[in-house]
Motif scaffolding. Structure first.
Motif, short mmCIF file in Angstrom:
data_model
loop_
_atom_site.label_atom_id
_atom_site.label_comp_id
_atom_site.label_asym_id
_atom_site.label_seq_id
_atom_site.Cartn_x
_atom_site.Cartn_y
_atom_site.Cartn_z
N ASP A 250 2.46 48.16 -16.43
CA ASP A 250 3.57 47.29 -16.73
C ASP A 250 3.04 45.87 -16.74
N THR A 251 3.00 45.24 -17.92
CA THR A 251 2.37 43.93 -18.04
C THR A 251 3.18 42.82 -17.42
N VAL A 252 4.45 43.08 -17.12
CA VAL A 252 5.29 42.05 -16.50
C VAL A 252 5.04 42.00 -15.00
N GLY B 39 23.56 42.54 -14.60
CA GLY B 39 24.13 41.23 -14.32
C GLY B 39 23.06 40.15 -14.22
N LEU B 40 21.92 40.50 -13.63
CA LEU B 40 20.81 39.55 -13.54
C LEU B 40 20.32 39.16 -14.93
N ARG B 41 20.18 40.14 -15.80
CA ARG B 41 19.69 39.87 -17.15
C ARG B 41 20.67 38.98 -17.91
N GLU B 42 21.96 39.20 -17.68
CA GLU B 42 22.97 38.38 -18.36
C GLU B 42 22.92 36.93 -17.88
N LYS B 43 22.70 36.75 -16.57
CA LYS B 43 22.72 35.40 -16.00
C LYS B 43 21.37 34.69 -16.11
N ALA B 44 20.28 35.42 -15.88
CA ALA B 44 18.95 34.81 -15.85
C ALA B 44 18.22 34.89 -17.17
N LEU C 240 16.19 37.25 -20.30
CA LEU C 240 15.10 38.22 -20.27
C LEU C 240 13.90 37.70 -19.48
N THR C 241 13.51 36.46 -19.75
CA THR C 241 12.35 35.90 -19.06
C THR C 241 12.62 35.73 -17.58
N GLY C 242 13.81 35.23 -17.24
CA GLY C 242 14.16 35.06 -15.84
C GLY C 242 14.19 36.38 -15.09
N THR C 243 14.71 37.42 -15.73
CA THR C 243 14.76 38.73 -15.09
C THR C 243 13.36 39.29 -14.89
N ASP C 244 12.48 39.08 -15.88
CA ASP C 244 11.08 39.50 -15.70
C ASP C 244 10.46 38.83 -14.48
N PHE D 184 16.32 35.24 -4.88
CA PHE D 184 15.16 34.96 -5.71
C PHE D 184 15.38 33.62 -6.42
N GLU D 185 14.40 32.72 -6.31
CA GLU D 185 14.51 31.40 -6.92
C GLU D 185 13.83 31.40 -8.29
N ILE D 186 14.62 31.15 -9.33
CA ILE D 186 14.10 31.09 -10.69
C ILE D 186 14.59 29.81 -11.35
#
Length: 263
Positions: free
Chosen positions: A87-89, A128-133, A135-139, A195-197
């Motif tokens: 998994d490259t992420v 919900g995380l993907r919606e708020k953060a 794609l990049t933030g969720t990664d 988690f701080e993003i």
């Protein structure tokens, strides 16, 4: 997104410099310019550009061009990580690699391995995380989550990114009580602080299911199915962790049969 004329130098030269860096090789480059001649467009593409839009450009057209390019880039990365087993992420083994490792280990259960357990860690609020953060933030959240999980694991434990929204763990030499304790520790370290993003705080919720293996274990896929059922039971029971012990389950079934053979 790059203007062909960037200050005192050419966007073409900048694109060539960017493409020389291996870590930026797949970075999408979209050129915009008032000069839309065919010769210029060919020069831009030869320099490493991916697309060209004349200025002034339509906002919807710009969004569509960027979205398509990013979608293709992410799909290529996904296919490459499947083929590579990584998994490259999150910089972990992926689902394919984990199943292969588990399949190789199963024949040794009950012979050379004293105890084997498989655990699934599901991020319940992933959508919900993907919606708020985004794609990049969720990664980035999943990368941080993987790092947290490593802190509670022992040397030799196998950790992988199992699908988009969770992790898988394989451990040996643990009793049922120790597996339960490990699962509680995993849930706690994921949920104890946000988690701080990019200056924003995101809370993670998780459900964890584990399956203890014995000499009667089937193939890797059936083992993971049992772990997935355990995750579902954790959610239904509103508990952080549920452990499925097939040996204890068979003992209970045998006891019920002796009490009521016609059952």
């Amino acid at each position: 997104i790059m203007d062909v004329q960037v200050g005192d130098f050419s966007g073409i030269d900048l694109a060539r410099v960017v493409r020389q860096h291996e870590s930026l090789f797949e970075l999408p480059i979209l050129f915009v310019s008032v000069d839309g001649t065919k010769e210029l467009q060919l020069d831009l593409l030869r320099a490493g550009g991916d697309d060209f839009l004349p200025k002034p450009f339509d906002d919807d057209l710009l969004v569509a061009a960027v979205t398509n390019r990013l979608r293709r880039t992410r799909e290529l990365a996904r296919r490459l990580q499947v083929l590579s087993g990584q998994d490259t992420v999150a910089l972990l083994g992926n689902r394919r690699q984990f199943l292969a490792d588990l399949e190789k280990t199963l024949p040794s259960v009950g012979i050379t391995i004293p105890a084997l357990s498989v655990m699934l860690v599901s991020i319940d609020n992933f959508a919900g995380l993907r919606e708020k953060a985004g794609l990049t933030g969720t990664d980035r959240i999943m990368v941080q989550a993987g790092r947290r999980l490593r802190r509670v694991l022992r040397p030799g434990d196998v950790l992988a990114r199992y699908g988009e929204s969770g992790f898988a763990l394989m451990a040996t030499g643990l009793t049922e009580h120790q597996v339960q304790t490990l699962g509680e520790s995993i849930g706690q370290i994921l949920e104890e602080r946000d988690f701080e993003i990019s200056g924003r705080a995101f809370m993670v919720t998780s459900s964890i299911g584990a399956c203890l293996l014995d000499e009667a274990a089937g193939d890797a896929v059936s083992v993971m199915e049992q772990a997935e059922v355990a995750v579902g039971q954790a959610r239904e029971q509103a508990v952080r962790m549920h452990v499925h012990n097939p040996r204890r389950h068979r003992d209970v079934q045998a006891l019920d049969y002796r009490r009521d053979p016609g059952r």
